[in-house]
Design a protein around this motif. Structure first.
Motif, PDB file in Angstrom:
ATOM      1  N   TYR A  47       0.823  -1.206   0.000  1.00 48.20           N
ATOM      2  CA  TYR A  47       0.000   0.000   0.000  1.00 48.20           C
ATOM      3  C   TYR A  47       0.860   1.261   0.000  1.00 48.20           C
ATOM      4  O   TYR A  47       0.606   2.197  -0.754  1.00 48.20           O
ATOM      5  N   PHE A  48       1.909   1.290   0.824  1.00 44.79           N
ATOM      6  CA  PHE A  48       2.752   2.484   0.873  1.00 44.79           C
ATOM      7  C   PHE A  48       3.447   2.714  -0.462  1.00 44.79           C
ATOM      8  O   PHE A  48       3.533   3.851  -0.938  1.00 44.79           O
ATOM      9  N   ASN A  49       3.925   1.656  -1.097  1.00 42.53           N
ATOM     10  CA  ASN A  49       4.539   1.800  -2.417  1.00 42.53           C
ATOM     11  C   ASN A  49       3.540   2.345  -3.431  1.00 42.53           C
ATOM     12  O   ASN A  49       3.898   3.162  -4.283  1.00 42.53           O
ATOM     13  N   LEU A  50       2.306   1.922  -3.322  1.00 44.73           N
ATOM     14  CA  LEU A  50       1.262   2.395  -4.236  1.00 44.73           C
ATOM     15  C   LEU A  50       0.988   3.881  -4.048  1.00 44.73           C
ATOM     16  O   LEU A  50       1.006   4.647  -5.016  1.00 44.73           O
ATOM     17  N   ILE A  51       0.765   4.318  -2.813  1.00 39.98           N
ATOM     18  CA  ILE A  51       0.452   5.733  -2.602  1.00 39.98           C
ATOM     19  C   ILE A  51       1.673   6.622  -2.813  1.00 39.98           C
ATOM     20  O   ILE A  51       1.523   7.836  -2.969  1.00 39.98           O
ATOM     21  N   SER A  52       2.858   6.024  -2.832  1.00 36.70           N
ATOM     22  CA  SER A  52       4.073   6.786  -3.104  1.00 36.70           C
ATOM     23  C   SER A  52       4.329   6.907  -4.608  1.00 36.70           C
ATOM     24  O   SER A  52       5.184   7.680  -5.022  1.00 36.70           O
ATOM     25  N   SER A  53       3.597   6.146  -5.405  1.00 42.15           N
ATOM     26  CA  SER A  53       3.848   6.096  -6.843  1.00 42.15           C
ATOM     27  C   SER A  53       2.765   6.743  -7.693  1.00 42.15           C
ATOM     28  O   SER A  53       3.010   7.077  -8.846  1.00 42.15           O
ATOM     29  N   VAL A  54       1.571   6.873  -7.167  1.00 42.48           N
ATOM     30  CA  VAL A  54       0.457   7.441  -7.934  1.00 42.48           C
ATOM     31  C   VAL A  54      -0.177   8.567  -7.136  1.00 42.48           C
ATOM     32  O   VAL A  54       0.082   8.709  -5.940  1.00 42.48           O
ATOM     33  N   ASP A  55      -1.008   9.350  -7.794  1.00 44.62           N
ATOM     34  CA  ASP A  55      -1.736  10.406  -7.101  1.00 44.62           C
ATOM     35  C   ASP A  55      -2.815   9.753  -6.245  1.00 44.62           C
ATOM     36  O   ASP A  55      -3.778   9.194  -6.782  1.00 44.62           O
ATOM     37  N   PRO A  56      -2.675   9.795  -4.918  1.00 45.67           N
ATOM     38  CA  PRO A  56      -3.620   9.083  -4.054  1.00 45.67           C
ATOM     39  C   PRO A  56      -5.061   9.592  -4.163  1.00 45.67           C
ATOM     40  O   PRO A  56      -5.987   8.848  -3.854  1.00 45.67           O
TER      41      PRO A  56
END
Length: 163
Positions: A47-56
């Motif tokens: 989850y952290f990698n996801l929100i660090s990579s895309v516009d949350p």
């Protein structure tokens, strides 16, 4: 995310114990506890990698995001998602209120009551000191609110590079 790797086997095992939904029904086995802790850790890391990579703000976590967010803000209009007050959130009265909210998603959100790690401070990465255990539907409600209300914006690596 390296800070989560600082957990040693004993700490991961302790987390696993807390993740068991109803400890009274199950025999306390370290290998099961460890598997729960590993699953929670991998979920947090992903989850952290996801929100660090895309516009949350545009991230969709479930097909029920709109409903989860609307109901969360109806039932918890003043809940501070930016920085969680763990004592207030886990008080007996709050637990009872959360239980009612969570049960509305039973049989609708997969693993709605599975133990999940969440960051206490939305502006920081996961770490031993910046994480606490909640059930999955609480995680979803809080993180959907954080995403929509802009509290996870500063974590996006692409946004940081252009500012």
């Amino acid at each position: 995310m390296a800070s989560l790797s600082s957990f040693n086997a004993s700490e991961v095992s302790s987390i696993g114990g807390a993740l068991q939904a109803d400890a009274g029904k199950y025999e306390n086995k370290q290998d099961v506890e460890f598997q729960w802790a590993v699953k929670a850790y991998h979920h947090a890391e992903t989850y952290f990698n996801l929100i660090s990579s895309v516009d949350p703000r545009y991230l969709k976590l479930t097909q029920l995001d709109d409903e989860i967010y609307t109901l969360f803000r109806q039932e918890f209009p003043d809940f501070n998602v930016e920085i969680l007050d763990e004592d207030k959130m886990k008080s007996p009265a709050a637990k009872e209120k959360w239980r009612g909210f969570c049960n509305k998603f039973q049989n609708r959100v997969e693993d709605f009551n599975m133990g999940t790690l969440i960051r206490k401070n939305s502006h920081e990465e996961f770490s031993e000191s910046n994480s606490t255990l909640v059930v999955r539907i609480q995680f979803l409600a809080i993180e959907i609110a954080r995403n929509r209300e802009g509290f996870n914006d500063g974590l996006n690596k692409k946004t940081k590079e252009t500012s």
